[in-house]
Design an enzyme around this catalytic site. Structure first.
Site, PDB file in Angstrom:
ATOM      1  N   LYS A  13       0.815  -1.220   0.000  1.00 47.02           N
ATOM      2  CA  LYS A  13       0.000   0.000   0.000  1.00 47.02           C
ATOM      3  C   LYS A  13       0.848   1.269   0.000  1.00 47.02           C
ATOM      4  O   LYS A  13       0.478   2.253  -0.625  1.00 47.02           O
ATOM      5  CB  LYS A  13      -1.022  -0.005   1.132  1.00 47.02           C
ATOM      6  N   ARG A  88      -5.945   2.848  11.622  1.00 46.77           N
ATOM      7  CA  ARG A  88      -5.547   1.468  11.854  1.00 46.77           C
ATOM      8  C   ARG A  88      -6.271   0.868  13.056  1.00 46.77           C
ATOM      9  O   ARG A  88      -5.946  -0.228  13.479  1.00 46.77           O
ATOM     10  CB  ARG A  88      -4.041   1.440  12.125  1.00 46.77           C
ATOM     11  N   ARG A 127      12.189  -7.071   1.635  1.00 41.40           N
ATOM     12  CA  ARG A 127      12.421  -5.660   1.955  1.00 41.40           C
ATOM     13  C   ARG A 127      13.443  -5.523   3.096  1.00 41.40           C
ATOM     14  O   ARG A 127      14.258  -4.603   3.102  1.00 41.40           O
ATOM     15  CB  ARG A 127      11.094  -4.987   2.354  1.00 41.40           C
ATOM     16  N   ARG A 133      14.922  -2.345   7.314  1.00 38.73           N
ATOM     17  CA  ARG A 133      14.009  -1.728   8.284  1.00 38.73           C
ATOM     18  C   ARG A 133      14.002  -2.531   9.577  1.00 38.73           C
ATOM     19  O   ARG A 133      13.891  -3.748   9.554  1.00 38.73           O
ATOM     20  CB  ARG A 133      12.590  -1.675   7.696  1.00 38.73           C
ATOM     21  N   ARG A 144       3.129  -7.921  13.811  1.00 40.56           N
ATOM     22  CA  ARG A 144       2.440  -6.911  12.996  1.00 40.56           C
ATOM     23  C   ARG A 144       1.217  -7.495  12.301  1.00 40.56           C
ATOM     24  O   ARG A 144       0.189  -6.832  12.186  1.00 40.56           O
ATOM     25  CB  ARG A 144       3.415  -6.289  11.994  1.00 40.56           C
TER      26      ARG A 144
END
Ligand code: AMP
Length: 186
Positions: A13, A88, A127, A133, A144
């Protein structure tokens, strides 16, 4: 056009929000990026958010609500914006409705990026290798996903009920998903 992007971690997204915002020439308001910046600068918000972010948990609603309120009140948001990673939680969604009302703005749609957990996990691990990250490690990613299922997924029903939900197949390449998104909006 005022859009909110919703989807599990790894649904792409953020990438799509950035592309669409460039094409529509509207601000891209990415909560994850805004919070990472606060952490980097060591602000009061950043200090409260840091550990929770590293653990893959949501930061307190009032922090994100204040960040969004401040950002969308600015002049450059009058003719539209894309908010990515907000709301969220139910509390955030309520607050979002309220602030839009106060600003005399109307939400056009919520774009829901649908993808299997397996594929999203694959993307996130890739990623992690590319961007490094801090919260893209397998344990945090699991948290998550859990947090997403429990706190964010119920919003799908909320926006479906008011006829604002647009569902996008997010399993393809960046170009394919963008094509789906563009067609769904036109
Ligand atoms: P993201 O880049 O969207 O994956 O967000 C990274 C992290 O920032 C999340 O795991 C949360 O800790 C925090 N975060 C981002 N957006 C929100 C939000 N709307 N509410 C609470 N926490 C958030």
């Amino acid at each position: 056009m005022i859009l909110a992007f919703l989807g599990p971690p790894g649904s792409g997204k953020g990438t799509q929000a950035k592309l669409l915002a460039e094409k529509l020439k509207v601000p891209h308001i990415c909560l994850g990026d805004m919070l990472r910046e606060e952490v980097k600068l060591g602000t009061a918000i950043g200090r409260r958010a840091k550990e929770l972010m590293e653990a893959g948990r949501l930061v307190p609603d009032e922090l994100t609500i204040e960040l969004v309120r401040g950002r969308i009140s600015r002049e450059d948001c009058r003719s539209g914006f894309i908010v990515d990673g907000f709301p969220r939680s139910e509390v955030q969604a309520e607050a979002f409705d309220q602030m839009l009302k106060e600003l005399n703005l109307e939400l056009s749609a919520v774009i829901y990026f649908r993808i299997s957990e397996e594929q999203a996990l694959k993307r996130l691990l890739l990623r992690a290798k590319l961007e490094g990250r801090a919260d893209d490690n397998e344990a945090t990613i699991r948290t998550r996903f859990e947090v997403y299922e429990k706190q964010t997924q119920p919003l799908i029903e909320r926006y479906l009920k008011v006829g604002k939900l647009i569902e996008i197949d997010a399993a393809g390449t960046i170009e394919e998903v963008f094509q789906n998104l563009w067609e769904a909006l036109s």
